[in-house]
Design an enzyme around this catalytic site. Structure first.
Site, PDB file in Angstrom:
ATOM      1  CG  ASP A  94      10.434 -36.698  30.397  1.00  0.00           C
ATOM      2  OD1 ASP A  94       9.932 -36.992  29.291  1.00  0.00           O
ATOM      3  OD2 ASP A  94      11.647 -36.523  30.572  1.00  0.00           O
ATOM      4  CD  GLU A 100      15.748 -36.907  30.102  1.00  0.00           C
ATOM      5  OE1 GLU A 100      16.393 -37.509  29.214  1.00  0.00           O
ATOM      6  OE2 GLU A 100      14.783 -36.174  29.857  1.00  0.00           O
ATOM      7  CG  HIS A 155      16.476 -33.734  25.227  1.00  0.00           C
ATOM      8  ND1 HIS A 155      15.689 -34.799  24.821  1.00  0.00           N
ATOM      9  CD2 HIS A 155      16.693 -32.970  24.121  1.00  0.00           C
ATOM     10  CE1 HIS A 155      15.450 -34.685  23.523  1.00  0.00           C
ATOM     11  NE2 HIS A 155      16.041 -33.594  23.078  1.00  0.00           N
ATOM     12  CG  ASP A 207      11.863 -33.001  28.468  1.00  0.00           C
ATOM     13  OD1 ASP A 207      12.184 -31.810  28.292  1.00  0.00           O
ATOM     14  OD2 ASP A 207      12.490 -33.950  27.974  1.00  0.00           O
TER      15      ASP A 207
END
Length: 632
Positions: free
Chosen positions: A68, A70, A211, A216
């Site tokens: 994951d 960001e 998030h 995540d």
């Protein structure tokens, strides 16, 4: 084949919809009557039929890397802020990885609100290169590891671009998308939504998504374990089973391919999908037509409007073989322009290209100039300017308008305006010189306007006219250096939005300057003969006139080239001189010829636009390192 069963009826039905037994396939094949040659092709290509079971490694022994990320946004120009990953073997977590990344750019407030990542948090974070080096050791992807993500296309796209930006090779591992898998295993109304938070509550995971990358990734890992547990009792026990049910294709669609692609071969060519009324639905090209057509009937076709809407309308496929991939791409462009197929999105608007023409003033004034953004370059659109020495108005580098006025013009039967001259190279040189200073083509008006803003400068910091004038005529050294300096200064002063504007404008301008040199030359070249060796032992010849391919031929590389070139001289047709740049050709076709000229093994045999294809030392090509950074 094992019987499909599950404690939940919806899972059983979801899996049974996409499983076809060998007996069903045999009954379907028995109904079709094929010639002996087609039967042999079918036996060699499609049989034996591979079931969804006993393929690939067992899920218990498969290494999943759940990732994951960001980011600063959703587009391709966004930057990574954090990477989190979980190594899971089967359904057991082995190791984790997490690291922040200092992107060196401005973080939008909306991203800070969503993730909690601030500039101060990233101040001492490692760079992208350092993080990817550690991530590459954590997940080398060379021992059969599987890339997993929730909406994996998003995470995979950022990871792949990041690897390429730092010079690392991306291994292209198998991919499992938990979002697609959840939609198949848990259809509505069993679960209202398929986002990560809803799935985490459904499976009662220990780590809820926040998030942040690692949280995540851990939640996605537990969701994957829950989905594997649900499908394992239905006979889904191997990796290819899992991939197949997450990207299913109806059995009827798989069987549809047999009669439609029976006459195709593994050669370059163009293909048309036709409906029952023989209307062209879609035009495509490929270096391997048969393999490309097969992909439309498999799970590799992910465009919904193609795989569902269009394929339900297809009644036949028209195939035209070509000798090279280049010719296939050119025929594809022309067929799209001719038929305007409903399901083709790209290459339908051939008037979408834009140009900028600077209108220079006599003095090197430090004031913004009027840089025009136009859609079509004609002799009238090239501005005149006042010559300080002789005090007369003239065209830059040429008197193209006067030359055209003195020649004998006529209107032929096809409606093309042409003029005649005995000196082909002289006419070509005048045409090319007349259009020097024109920058483009740009892919959109927005790109052209941004590039014009860079050349204009601002009221506070205008671009000196001499620098802009030199850039239009090939000497880009001063302009690009000045623009790069302003971009760097804005970034150091933490004016990130201003630096991003400079970057976008410089990217569009450099791209157009690179195209201007060679694309303009091709569009002005009356007779350009190119030879390339895309096939071993064979020379492929391509002749273009004003940017349009007018003939092609091929010969063995060991043959005597002199009589071949003499024979090719007789193939040139009479093509009217264009009244504006690109009148006789498509700019996308010119781009294909330009791409061919830059490939290894390509030779320019003859040209009527001498010197136009050479790169200047002070040209845009000398900024290769900066161009690579701007493309990231």
């Amino acid at each position: 084949m094992p019987t499909v069963f599950h404690r939940d009826q919806h899972v059983k039905q979801a899996l049974n919809d996409y499983v076809i037994t060998a007996s069903e396939l045999a009954s379907q094949n028995a109904k079709s009557t094929l010639s002996s040659r087609q039967k042999r092709k079918k036996e060699n290509t499609f049989l034996p039929y591979r079931s969804l079971f006993d393929l690939g490694p067992s899920l218990d022994n498969t290494d999943f890397i759940i990732v994951d990320v960001e980011t600063t946004g959703t587009g391709a120009s966004a930057h990574l802020l954090e990477i989190g990953a979980v190594h899971m073997r089967g359904t057991n977590i082995v190791n984790t990885f997490s690291s922040l990344i200092n992107p060196g750019v401005y973080i939008p407030p909306s991203i800070t609100t969503l993730t909690g990542i601030t500039h101060s948090l990233l101040h001492n974070a490692p760079t992208l290169s350092e993080v990817l080096s550690a991530f590459n050791e954590f997940a080398p992807f060379h021992n059969g590891e599987v890339f997993v993500g929730h909406n994996a296309t998003f995470d995979l796209g950022f990871i792949r671009r990041a690897f390429h930006s730092v010079g690392y090779q991306w291994k292209s591992p198998p991919v499992v998308d938990t979002l697609a898998l959840a939609r198949r295993v848990l259809p509505r109304p069993v679960i209202a939504r398929h986002n990560l938070a809803t799935l985490a509550r459904y499976f009662s995971v220990a780590t809820h998504p926040t998030h942040r990358a690692l949280d995540d990734a851990l939640a996605t890992a537990e969701v994957l374990a829950g989905l594997i547990s649900m499908v394992s009792s239905s006979g889904i026990t191997h990796l290819e089973d899992l991939i197949a049910i997450s990207r299913p294709v109806l059995p009827q669609r798989r069987l549809q391919r047999f009669p439609l692609i029976a006459n195709s071969d593994h050669v370059p060519g163009v293909y048309h999908f036709l409906d029952k009324s023989a209307n062209v639905l879609y035009v495509g090209s490929s270096a391997d037509v048969r393999s490309r057509l097969q992909s439309y009937f498999s799970s590799s076709e992910k465009r919904y409007r193609i795989s569902h809407t269009m394929m339900d309308m297809v009644a036949s496929v028209d195939i035209r073989e070509t000798t090279t991939t280049v010719l296939a791409r050119i025929h594809e462009l022309r067929d799209i322009a001719r038929f305007q197929p409903h399901f083709n999105k790209r290459s339908k608007r051939h008037d979408r290209h834009w140009f900028i023409i600077p209108a220079f003033t006599p003095a090197d004034a430090l004031t913004p100039r009027n840089i025009r953004v136009i859609k079509r370059v004609t002799s009238e659109s090239i501005p005149t300017y006042e010559d300080k020495k002789c005090n007369t108005k003239r065209q830059p580098d040429s008197s193209f308008t006067q030359v055209c006025a003195q020649e004998k013009w006529r209107q032929d039967n096809l409606g093309h305006v042409s003029f005649h001259s005995n000196d082909t190279k002289s006419d070509t040189t005048q045409l090319y010189a007349a259009h020097r200073g024109v920058i483009g083509p740009f892919p959109s008006k927005k790109a052209a306007v941004r590039a014009a803003m860079l050349m204009n400068g601002s009221l506070a910091a205008p671009i000196p006219q001499k620098i802009a004038h030199d850039a239009c005529h090939g000497n880009c050294l001063a302009l690009i250096t000045l623009a790069e300096k302003r971009m760097t200064s804005a970034a150091k002063a933490q004016r990130y939005e201003e630096a991003a504007d400079h970057k976008r404008r410089l990217f569009y301008l450099m791209g157009a300057l690179k195209r201007s040199r060679i694309h303009t030359a091709i569009a002005c070249d009356q007779q350009l003969l190119v030879a390339h060796t895309s096939s071993p032992g064979i020379w492929h010849f391509l002749g273009s006139s004003y940017g349009r391919v007018v003939f092609s031929a091929h010969a063995y590389t060991h043959a005597d080239i002199v009589p071949i070139l003499k024979a090719l001289d007789n193939l040139w047709p009479t093509v009217p001189t264009p009244t504006y740049l690109g009148e006789n050709a498509l700019w996308d076709e010119i781009a294909i010829i330009a791409e061919l000229l830059t490939q290894p093994g390509t030779r320019i045999i003859s040209t009527t636009c001498e010197g136009a294809y050479a790169c200047r030392i002070d040209g845009v090509e000398s900024f290769g390192e900066l161009w690579d950074k701007l493309r990231q």
